[in-house]
Design an enzyme around this catalytic site. Structure first.
Site, PDB file in Angstrom:
ATOM      1  N   ASP A  24     -45.800  37.536 -24.948  1.00  0.00           N
ATOM      2  CA  ASP A  24     -45.541  38.531 -25.918  1.00  0.00           C
ATOM      3  C   ASP A  24     -45.448  37.784 -27.383  1.00  0.00           C
ATOM      4  O   ASP A  24     -45.321  36.441 -27.268  1.00  0.00           O
ATOM      5  CB  ASP A  24     -44.659  39.342 -25.993  1.00  0.00           C
ATOM      6  N   ASP A  26     -44.361  39.187 -30.898  1.00  0.00           N
ATOM      7  CA  ASP A  26     -42.958  39.427 -31.736  1.00  0.00           C
ATOM      8  C   ASP A  26     -41.874  39.585 -30.884  1.00  0.00           C
ATOM      9  O   ASP A  26     -41.716  40.677 -30.220  1.00  0.00           O
ATOM     10  CB  ASP A  26     -43.574  41.060 -32.941  1.00  0.00           C
ATOM     11  N   ASP A 202     -40.084  39.539 -23.915  1.00  0.00           N
ATOM     12  CA  ASP A 202     -38.201  40.213 -25.112  1.00  0.00           C
ATOM     13  C   ASP A 202     -38.456  41.541 -25.029  1.00  0.00           C
ATOM     14  O   ASP A 202     -37.038  41.951 -25.281  1.00  0.00           O
ATOM     15  CB  ASP A 202     -37.941  38.724 -26.488  1.00  0.00           C
TER      16      ASP A 202
END
Length: 221
Positions: A24, A26, A202
């Site tokens: 991932d 951002d 996240d």
């Protein structure tokens, strides 16, 4: 480092050349910023990603809510295999790109979302073509009105669409793909096929990828 996986609690993560690594962007590789354009990619990160490619036989991919063209701009001159817009865009290691979803599916939502953003300081509408993202990071007190607006619009014209409630952002996109589907697509093609999948993320948008990786006895971080 400890991980979550399909076996239950965290267990030690031991790097392997047999991994297929999915990252991932951002909030994972990059710090979150007030606006999508405000993030920065450091030379150290580019160097780490560049070094990982030969170590893993090229099986390193970015899995992001951003468009692939935005990822290329951020990480230039590095150009990795990537899934953009949570899997609606897919570029394999062979460089070929395929896209899912019709931007027209979002037409009825564009104007009311844009008007809401224009009328509320700190709210930003990011139009990604095949997805719309209503950001309220600069006005967190407006989270509830943002959710009410999106819910109302979806009730009126949200057929075939899904809302992703992320970190200070509400994203609307076609149901046609998610990050789990993106991972599975990569694992069906070289150089990812036959490897152990590892996904690092996240946010709630990464949960689909975690589920897919865990089901394949991989590692979700």
């Amino acid at each position: 480092m400890c991980i979550r996986d399909s076996d239950g609690p965290g267990r030690p993560l031991r790097p392997s050349r047999g991994w297929a690594l999915f990252l991932d962007v951002d909030g994972t590789l990059l710090h979150l910023a007030d606006t999508p354009e405000a993030v920065e990619v450091g030379e150290h990160l580019r160097g780490v990603l560049r070094a990982l490619q030969p170590l893993l036989g090229g099986a390193v991919a970015l899995i992001s809510g951003r468009r692939i063209e935005d990822l290329d701009r951020l990480f230039a001159p590095l150009k990795l295999p990537a899934a953009g817009l949570h899997g609606l865009e897919h570029r394999g290691a062979d460089g070929r790109t395929r896209m899912l979803g019709d931007p027209g599916m979002l037409d009825s939502l564009r104007r009311p979302l844009a008007e809401f953003a224009a009328g509320h300081e700190g709210i930003m509408l990011e139009d990604k073509g095949r997805a719309l993202a209503l950001h309220y990071r600069r006005a967190p007190e407006l989270a509830a009105p943002c959710r009410r607006l999106v819910a109302r619009l979806m009730a009126r014209g949200g057929r075939g669409l899904v809302v992703i409630d992320g970190k200070m952002v509400l994203e609307i996109k076609p149901r046609l793909a998610d990050k789990g589907e993106a991972v599975r697509s990569f694992l069906a093609e070289p150089p990812f096929a036959g490897r152990t999948p590892v996904f690092i993320g996240d946010d709630v948008t990464d949960e689909d990828a975690f589920l897919a990786v865990n089901a394949l006895d991989g590692y979700s971080v």
